[in-house]
Scaffold this motif. Structure first.
Motif, PDB file in Angstrom:
ATOM      1  N   LEU A  94       1.053  -1.344  -0.046  1.00 58.94           N
ATOM      2  CA  LEU A  94       0.049  -0.349  -0.240  1.00 58.94           C
ATOM      3  C   LEU A  94       1.098   1.503   0.222  1.00 58.94           C
ATOM      4  O   LEU A  94       0.607   2.865  -0.443  1.00 58.94           O
ATOM      5  CB  LEU A  94      -1.111  -0.113   1.389  1.00 58.94           C
ATOM      6  CG  LEU A  94      -2.165  -1.435   1.700  1.00 58.94           C
ATOM      7  CD1 LEU A  94      -3.222  -1.116   2.942  1.00 58.94           C
ATOM      8  CD2 LEU A  94      -3.241  -0.652   0.200  1.00 58.94           C
ATOM      9  N   LYS A  95       2.077   1.128   0.662  1.00 60.04           N
ATOM     10  CA  LYS A  95       2.387   2.327   1.061  1.00 60.04           C
ATOM     11  C   LYS A  95       3.458   3.007  -0.585  1.00 60.04           C
ATOM     12  O   LYS A  95       3.055   3.668  -0.943  1.00 60.04           O
ATOM     13  CB  LYS A  95       3.895   2.005   2.073  1.00 60.04           C
ATOM     14  CG  LYS A  95       4.779   3.453   1.408  1.00 60.04           C
ATOM     15  CD  LYS A  95       5.346   3.070   3.455  1.00 60.04           C
ATOM     16  CE  LYS A  95       6.423   2.305   3.156  1.00 60.04           C
ATOM     17  NZ  LYS A  95       7.702   2.029   4.149  1.00 60.04           N
ATOM     18  N   LEU A  96       4.664   1.573  -1.279  1.00 62.03           N
ATOM     19  CA  LEU A  96       4.803   1.815  -2.178  1.00 62.03           C
ATOM     20  C   LEU A  96       3.640   1.789  -3.598  1.00 62.03           C
ATOM     21  O   LEU A  96       4.188   3.084  -4.178  1.00 62.03           O
ATOM     22  CB  LEU A  96       5.166   0.792  -2.467  1.00 62.03           C
ATOM     23  CG  LEU A  96       5.004   0.621  -4.307  1.00 62.03           C
ATOM     24  CD1 LEU A  96       7.215   1.482  -3.931  1.00 62.03           C
ATOM     25  CD2 LEU A  96       6.279  -0.863  -4.319  1.00 62.03           C
ATOM     26  N   SER A  97       2.172   1.220  -3.429  1.00 56.08           N
ATOM     27  CA  SER A  97       1.525   1.636  -4.568  1.00 56.08           C
ATOM     28  C   SER A  97       1.214   3.252  -4.130  1.00 56.08           C
ATOM     29  O   SER A  97       0.646   4.145  -5.035  1.00 56.08           O
ATOM     30  CB  SER A  97       0.435   1.200  -4.264  1.00 56.08           C
ATOM     31  OG  SER A  97       0.771  -0.245  -4.524  1.00 56.08           O
ATOM     32  N   SER A  98       0.650   4.252  -3.184  1.00 50.33           N
ATOM     33  CA  SER A  98       0.138   5.253  -3.145  1.00 50.33           C
ATOM     34  C   SER A  98       1.245   6.037  -3.013  1.00 50.33           C
ATOM     35  O   SER A  98       1.123   7.259  -4.110  1.00 50.33           O
ATOM     36  CB  SER A  98      -0.007   5.371  -1.108  1.00 50.33           C
ATOM     37  OG  SER A  98      -0.035   6.605  -0.868  1.00 50.33           O
ATOM     38  N   THR A  99       2.564   5.757  -3.209  1.00 51.59           N
ATOM     39  CA  THR A  99       4.042   6.968  -3.420  1.00 51.59           C
ATOM     40  C   THR A  99       4.211   6.871  -5.316  1.00 51.59           C
ATOM     41  O   THR A  99       3.771   7.898  -5.418  1.00 51.59           O
ATOM     42  CB  THR A  99       5.298   6.180  -2.807  1.00 51.59           C
ATOM     43  OG1 THR A  99       5.454   5.871  -1.219  1.00 51.59           O
ATOM     44  CG2 THR A  99       6.503   6.944  -2.839  1.00 51.59           C
ATOM     45  N   LEU A 100       3.943   5.917  -5.456  1.00 54.45           N
ATOM     46  CA  LEU A 100       3.793   5.681  -7.119  1.00 54.45           C
ATOM     47  C   LEU A 100       2.787   7.016  -7.670  1.00 54.45           C
ATOM     48  O   LEU A 100       2.936   7.490  -8.394  1.00 54.45           O
ATOM     49  CB  LEU A 100       4.015   4.512  -7.375  1.00 54.45           C
ATOM     50  CG  LEU A 100       5.465   3.205  -7.090  1.00 54.45           C
ATOM     51  CD1 LEU A 100       5.024   2.398  -7.470  1.00 54.45           C
ATOM     52  CD2 LEU A 100       6.412   4.506  -7.681  1.00 54.45           C
ATOM     53  N   ALA A 113       3.548  12.480  -1.296  1.00 55.46           N
ATOM     54  CA  ALA A 113       4.303  10.938  -1.430  1.00 55.46           C
ATOM     55  C   ALA A 113       5.424  10.948  -0.850  1.00 55.46           C
ATOM     56  O   ALA A 113       5.817  10.293  -0.070  1.00 55.46           O
ATOM     57  CB  ALA A 113       5.399  11.670  -2.826  1.00 55.46           C
ATOM     58  N   CYS A 114       6.504  11.751   0.198  1.00 58.47           N
ATOM     59  CA  CYS A 114       6.793  11.696   0.800  1.00 58.47           C
ATOM     60  C   CYS A 114       6.364  11.878   2.407  1.00 58.47           C
ATOM     61  O   CYS A 114       7.439  10.547   2.894  1.00 58.47           O
ATOM     62  CB  CYS A 114       8.489  13.617   1.215  1.00 58.47           C
ATOM     63  SG  CYS A 114       8.479  14.296   0.524  1.00 58.47           S
ATOM     64  N   GLY A 115       5.326  12.231   2.237  1.00 62.27           N
ATOM     65  CA  GLY A 115       4.672  11.658   3.730  1.00 62.27           C
ATOM     66  C   GLY A 115       4.670   9.629   3.437  1.00 62.27           C
ATOM     67  O   GLY A 115       4.187   9.287   4.632  1.00 62.27           O
ATOM     68  N   THR A 116       3.533   9.563   2.274  1.00 60.82           N
ATOM     69  CA  THR A 116       3.782   8.433   2.523  1.00 60.82           C
ATOM     70  C   THR A 116       4.828   7.186   2.592  1.00 60.82           C
ATOM     71  O   THR A 116       4.463   6.064   3.131  1.00 60.82           O
ATOM     72  CB  THR A 116       2.308   7.812   1.036  1.00 60.82           C
ATOM     73  OG1 THR A 116       1.804   8.854   1.083  1.00 60.82           O
ATOM     74  CG2 THR A 116       2.357   6.435   1.287  1.00 60.82           C
ATOM     75  N   ALA A 117       5.341   7.743   1.949  1.00 57.21           N
ATOM     76  CA  ALA A 117       6.498   7.465   2.211  1.00 57.21           C
ATOM     77  C   ALA A 117       7.330   6.563   3.350  1.00 57.21           C
ATOM     78  O   ALA A 117       7.733   4.852   3.566  1.00 57.21           O
ATOM     79  CB  ALA A 117       8.061   7.906   1.327  1.00 57.21           C
ATOM     80  N   PHE A 118       6.790   7.575   3.963  1.00 54.66           N
ATOM     81  CA  PHE A 118       7.516   6.783   5.617  1.00 54.66           C
ATOM     82  C   PHE A 118       6.561   6.750   7.083  1.00 54.66           C
ATOM     83  O   PHE A 118       7.009   6.173   8.231  1.00 54.66           O
ATOM     84  CB  PHE A 118       8.175   8.610   6.499  1.00 54.66           C
ATOM     85  CG  PHE A 118       9.168   8.375   5.835  1.00 54.66           C
ATOM     86  CD1 PHE A 118      10.277   8.315   6.116  1.00 54.66           C
ATOM     87  CD2 PHE A 118       9.017  10.040   5.102  1.00 54.66           C
ATOM     88  CE1 PHE A 118      12.062   9.300   5.566  1.00 54.66           C
ATOM     89  CE2 PHE A 118      10.845  10.632   4.569  1.00 54.66           C
ATOM     90  CZ  PHE A 118      11.314   9.951   4.516  1.00 54.66           C
ATOM     91  N   VAL A 119       5.300   6.263   6.122  1.00 52.40           N
ATOM     92  CA  VAL A 119       4.207   5.772   6.861  1.00 52.40           C
ATOM     93  C   VAL A 119       5.211   4.491   7.442  1.00 52.40           C
ATOM     94  O   VAL A 119       5.360   3.225   6.387  1.00 52.40           O
ATOM     95  CB  VAL A 119       2.770   5.394   5.899  1.00 52.40           C
ATOM     96  CG1 VAL A 119       2.148   4.501   6.455  1.00 52.40           C
ATOM     97  CG2 VAL A 119       2.475   6.917   5.478  1.00 52.40           C
ATOM     98  N   GLY A 120       4.406   4.075   8.481  1.00 54.09           N
ATOM     99  CA  GLY A 120       5.063   2.572   9.018  1.00 54.09           C
ATOM    100  C   GLY A 120       6.723   2.812   9.904  1.00 54.09           C
ATOM    101  O   GLY A 120       7.026   1.670  10.598  1.00 54.09           O
TER     102      GLY A 120
END
Length: 326
Positions: free
Chosen positions: A48-54, A210-217
């Motif tokens: 999910l994190k990768l898909s959202s970032t892309l 995109a930056c925020g999603t990349a650091f989720v988790g």
């Protein structure tokens, strides 16, 4: 040329609607996936994190391109081109029906066509008008006015011109410069400033998301998820305001209106500057044409000139009194 500009205008109108819908769908989907990723662990979190970032990165790239070309402004340019080419076609038909055209008529028609092509180009690469100019100037779609040759001969009645009519036309030019042209340029500057802010804010927000999603988790998980979701939602709002509200089209509309009044100014001044009244347009017909183009009757046009004359005299009297006083 009318059909070309009409078809391309419809195509670019489709661009605006399809890109707006697609980018908003991508952004909101990415925000939803970022919110779901914040509650997931393991494999689903990474996916999910990768898909959202892309998706956010894709939306950022698409927004940069869309904000650069401003499809709604391109559509307004083509609408103006269609209207002006139809007007030029009508003028040529009138010239053909009124008499035998001369080589001068042919040259003038060609110059008008070339000026229209330059003012409203069809291609994007290398010829597209600057959508975010440093200074706002009226649109110019006409060639430089040249001395006209009077078709009629043997006129001894002043060609419909009088001293009063010349003063009236000078006052009308003054009103157009002081009020109408300046008002539309001022509104154009406001629309351009709003458009610049929105054009920068959209890609910036999707980039932050995109930056925020990349650091989720990670250790910044709650704040990262909040940034990914909130920035994405705000980006959709900004994008809708800019392209759904067609701010670029509004700017082009103001610029075109200012150009219309600038054209009227030059048309009136070119007649007044011609000392030989036989080479001017007929004064009575010209006065009627100016009144109709301004949406006024002849009496209201005279009242406009008279009120402008009285206002200018009052201003001169105040300035003279102030200079004597101080």
């Amino acid at each position: 040329r009318v059909e070309m500009h009409k078809n391309i205008g419809e195509q670019r109108d489709n661009w605006n609607h399809l890109l707006l819908t697609s980018i908003n769908a991508i952004t909101l989907t990415a925000a939803t996936m970022a919110g779901i990723a914040a509650t997931s662990v393991g494999g689903p979190l990474v996916a999910l994190k990768l898909s959202s970032t892309l998706m956010y990165l894709a939306a950022t790239g698409m927004l940069v391109v869309m904000n650069k070309i401003q499809p709604s402004q391109l559509v307004e340019e083509q609408r103006n081109a269609v209207r002006l080419f139809k007007q030029l076609h009508g003028q040529i038909q009138i010239t053909l029906s009124c008499g035998t055209p001369t080589s001068t008529d042919v040259e003038e028609a060609m110059e008008k066509v070339l000026a229209l092509d330059k003012a409203y180009p069809l291609p994007l690469l290398g010829a597209m008008l600057d959508k975010f100019p440093e200074t706002v100037e009226p649109a110019v779609w006409w060639p430089q006015h040249r001395q006209r040759q009077e078709r009629q001969s043997g006129r001894t009645d002043g060609n419909g011109w009088s001293v009063e009519l010349e003063e009236e036309m000078r006052e009308v030019v003054g009103v157009l410069k002081r009020k109408d042209t300046e008002d539309y340029l001022r509104l154009g500057k406001i629309a351009l400033k709003v458009n610049k802010i929105l054009a920068i804010s959209g890609p910036l927000l999707t980039g932050l998301a995109a930056c925020g999603t990349a650091f989720v988790g990670s250790s910044h998980g709650p704040w990262a998820a909040t940034l990914g979701v909130v920035a994405g939602a705000m980006a959709s709002v900004v994008n809708t305001m800019e392209h759904g509200g067609q701010v670029g089209m509004v700017f082009e509309m103001y610029r075109s209106n200012a150009g219309f009044f600038r054209l009227m100014e030059e048309s009136i001044e070119s007649n007044l500057n011609e000392r030989d009244v036989g080479r001017r347009e007929n004064g009575e017909l010209f006065e009627m044409k100016v009144a109709l183009q301004l949406g006024r009757s002849l009496s209201r046009l005279k009242d406009l000139a008279a009120s402008s004359y009285s206002s200018s005299k009052k201003g001169e009297a105040i300035e003279e009194f102030a200079s004597k006083l101080f």
